[in-house]
Enzyme design. Sequence first.
Site, PDB file in Angstrom:
ATOM      1  N   ASP A 172       0.908  -1.134   0.000  1.00 14.50           N
ATOM      2  CA  ASP A 172       0.000   0.000   0.000  1.00 14.50           C
ATOM      3  C   ASP A 172       0.952   1.188   0.000  1.00 14.50           C
ATOM      4  OD1 ASP A 172      -1.436   2.284   0.810  1.00 14.50           O
ATOM      5  OD2 ASP A 172      -3.021   1.003   1.590  1.00 14.50           O
ATOM      6  N   HIS A 173       1.099   1.836  -1.145  1.00 17.11           N
ATOM      7  CA  HIS A 173       2.210   2.791  -1.230  1.00 17.11           C
ATOM      8  C   HIS A 173       2.025   3.991  -0.295  1.00 17.11           C
ATOM      9  CE1 HIS A 173      -0.391   4.986  -4.018  1.00 17.11           C
ATOM     10  NE2 HIS A 173       0.411   6.008  -3.906  1.00 17.11           N
ATOM     11  N   HIS A 231      -5.780   2.802   0.960  1.00 17.67           N
ATOM     12  CA  HIS A 231      -5.056   3.969   1.489  1.00 17.67           C
ATOM     13  C   HIS A 231      -5.815   4.705   2.605  1.00 17.67           C
ATOM     14  CE1 HIS A 231      -2.926   3.021  -2.072  1.00 17.67           C
ATOM     15  NE2 HIS A 231      -3.641   3.731  -2.925  1.00 17.67           N
ATOM     16  N   LYS A 237     -11.315  12.114  -7.682  1.00 14.85           N
ATOM     17  CA  LYS A 237     -10.524  12.566  -8.826  1.00 14.85           C
ATOM     18  C   LYS A 237     -11.123  13.868  -9.354  1.00 14.85           C
ATOM     19  CE  LYS A 237      -8.605   8.118 -10.106  1.00 14.85           C
ATOM     20  NZ  LYS A 237      -7.239   8.311  -9.586  1.00 14.85           N
TER      21      LYS A 237
HETATM   22  C1  BG6 Z   1      -3.410   4.547  -6.482  1.00 16.20           C
HETATM   23  C2  BG6 Z   1      -4.725   4.594  -7.206  1.00 16.20           C
HETATM   24  O1  BG6 Z   1      -3.397   3.480  -5.576  1.00 16.20           O
HETATM   25  O2  BG6 Z   1      -3.233   5.766  -5.778  1.00 16.20           O
HETATM   26  C3  BG6 Z   1      -4.774   5.785  -8.139  1.00 16.20           C
HETATM   27  O3  BG6 Z   1      -4.911   3.404  -7.949  1.00 16.20           O
HETATM   28  C4  BG6 Z   1      -4.457   7.051  -7.408  1.00 16.20           C
HETATM   29  O4  BG6 Z   1      -6.051   5.885  -8.762  1.00 16.20           O
HETATM   30  C5  BG6 Z   1      -3.175   6.907  -6.597  1.00 16.20           C
HETATM   31  O5  BG6 Z   1      -4.313   8.080  -8.349  1.00 16.20           O
HETATM   32  C6  BG6 Z   1      -2.932   8.104  -5.719  1.00 16.20           C
HETATM   33  O6  BG6 Z   1      -1.646   8.024  -5.184  1.00 16.20           O
HETATM   34  P1  BG6 Z   1      -0.843   9.321  -4.771  1.00 16.20           P
HETATM   35  O7  BG6 Z   1       0.416   8.794  -4.174  1.00 16.20           O
HETATM   36  O8  BG6 Z   1      -0.631  10.116  -6.037  1.00 16.20           O
HETATM   37  O9  BG6 Z   1      -1.707  10.048  -3.812  1.00 16.20           O
END
Ligand code: BG6
Length: 482
Positions: free
Chosen positions: A169-170, A232, A332
Site C-alpha cells: 500500500d504505497h 489507502h 478525482k
Molecule cells: C493509487 C490509485 O493506488 O493511488 C490511483 O490506484 C491514485 O487511482 C493513486 O491516483 C494516488 O496516489 P498518490 O500517491 O498520487 O496520492
Amino acid sequence: MIFGATGDLAKRKLFPSLYRLYKKGRLSERFAVVGVARRPLSDDEFQASVKTSVESAIKDSGELEDFISHFYYHSHDVTDSSSYLALKSMAEKLDTHYSLEGNRIFYLAMAPEFFGTIAEHLKADGLTDVDGFKRLVIEKPFGHDLESAKQLNKQIRKAFSENEIYRIDHYLGKEMVQNIEVIRFANAIFEPLWNNRYISNIQVTSSEVLGVEERGRYYEKSGALRDMVQNHMLQMVALLAMEPPIRLTTDEIRSEKVKVLRAMRPLEGDQVKEYFVRGQYGKGQLNGKEVPAYNEEPMVDEQSNTETYVAGKLTIDNFRWAGVPIYIRTGKRMAAKSTKIVIQFKDIPMNLYYQTEQTLNPNLLVIHIQPEEGITLYLNAQKSGQNIEATPVKLNFANKGIDDMNTPEAYERLLYDCMRGDATNFTHWDEVALSWSFVDKISDVWENTKEESFPNYESGSMGPKEADQLLEKDGFFWWPVT
Ligand code: BG6
C-alpha cells in the site's frame, strides 16, 4: 524478479527507486534484477529502457552503466511451466555470479488476474526452492472484494507464508504517513488528548486533480471506493486511531491496526446512504482548461454508475473513539492534489472572549501528507495592540523546509524495507480482509442502485454538495485543504 517489467509502475517507480537505493549504497554490488514480461526483448534493450526511465525520473542521474549492468530480461508466458523453468535456470546462474546466497524477491507489478497463477507456478516449478529467503511483493488491487481476495490469498499462501508476503500500500511508504505514529507516540502533548474527551472529529482528505486518464477499463470496475478507500484511506484511519503498540515491532503494530478495523462499525442497507456519499465528476475547468466528464473518458460507459468520489463518516466503537466521527473523502478531478489529515479538538469549556462577541476557533492539528509534508498546529493568541481579542496563529513545521531535500519516494522505502525483511509498512492479510468486509457492504448497495444524479460534481470543485451536508448534519464542515 520484477513481473511486469515493461509496465508503467516498473518504469515510473521501481527502476528509479532501485537506482536511488544503489546510489545511497543501500544495494551492494551483489544484486541482479530480472525483468520479466511477455514481449521479447534482449538484455541490452531492457537495460536501455531502464536507463531511460531512470534518466526521465531523476535529474543528474549521472553514470548509469554500472547500475544497468545488473539488469537482465526474461520473456515470459505466465501460464507455461517451461517458461518458469527457463527463468529458474537464469536465476540460478545469476545467484552464482553475484553470490546471492539463494535470496529472492518476486515482485508482481502487473495485471492482478495473474497474481495467483504466478505464485502457484513459482512454487510448482521450483523457483521458490531456495536456501536463502524468498519474498513475494504484491501490488494492489488485492482482490476485488472479500471473496476474490480470499481466493487470491489462498493461492499465494500455497507458495509463501504470511510473513513472506509483502502487500503494497504505497501510502504506507509516504514520509508523513509514517510520521503519524511518531507524532502521536513520541510527544507528551498529543497522546493524552488523543481521544473522545478532547477530539471532536477527524477529517482525512485525499484529493486528486487528475482524472481517470487511460485507466478507464480498470476504474470502471473499481471506482474510488475500491481504488482508494479500501486501502489507502482505511490504512491512514487505522494509524490515526490505533492504540499505542507495546513495542514498535511489525506484529505489535499490525495487531493494533487490526483492532481498529475490527472496531469500525459496519454499515448495513439504508445506513450506507446516511453515512456515505458518492460522486462522479462532470466536465469543468481545471487550470484554465476545459476537461471532460468521467463518462466521456476513454473506455468508460456513457451511463456509468461508477463513483470517482467518496465521502464517508466512520465510527469506531471502542472506549477511545466512541462518539468521534472520522470523516474521509477522496476523489478525482478535484480542485487540488492534496492529502491532509485534520484533527479538530473540542471547544474549551467556556469562552471568556464573549464580550467582544468573538467565537473562538477550535484548535486544529493538521498533518500534511502531500504535496507539502509537515504539521501545522492552530492555536489562539492575542493580537498585539488590540483589545483582549484572540486570533488564530499557526505553528508550522514543514519537512521540506528543513534541509530542502526531497524525502525518499514511497517506493524507495518500501523496496528497502522488503529487502531488509521488514513488513511493518505492508498490509497484513487480516487488515485486507477487514477492509474488504467493510467496503463490500457499501459497494453492494451502490452497485445495486443506479445513482441518477451522476455526474454530480464539477471537475475542479471539492466534490458534491451532499459531502458537505454529511458534516453539516453533525455541526461540522470540511476544513479547507488548499
Ligand atoms: C493509487 C490509485 O493506488 O493511488 C490511483 O490506484 C491514485 O487511482 C493513486 O491516483 C494516488 O496516489 P498518490 O500517491 O498520487 O496520492
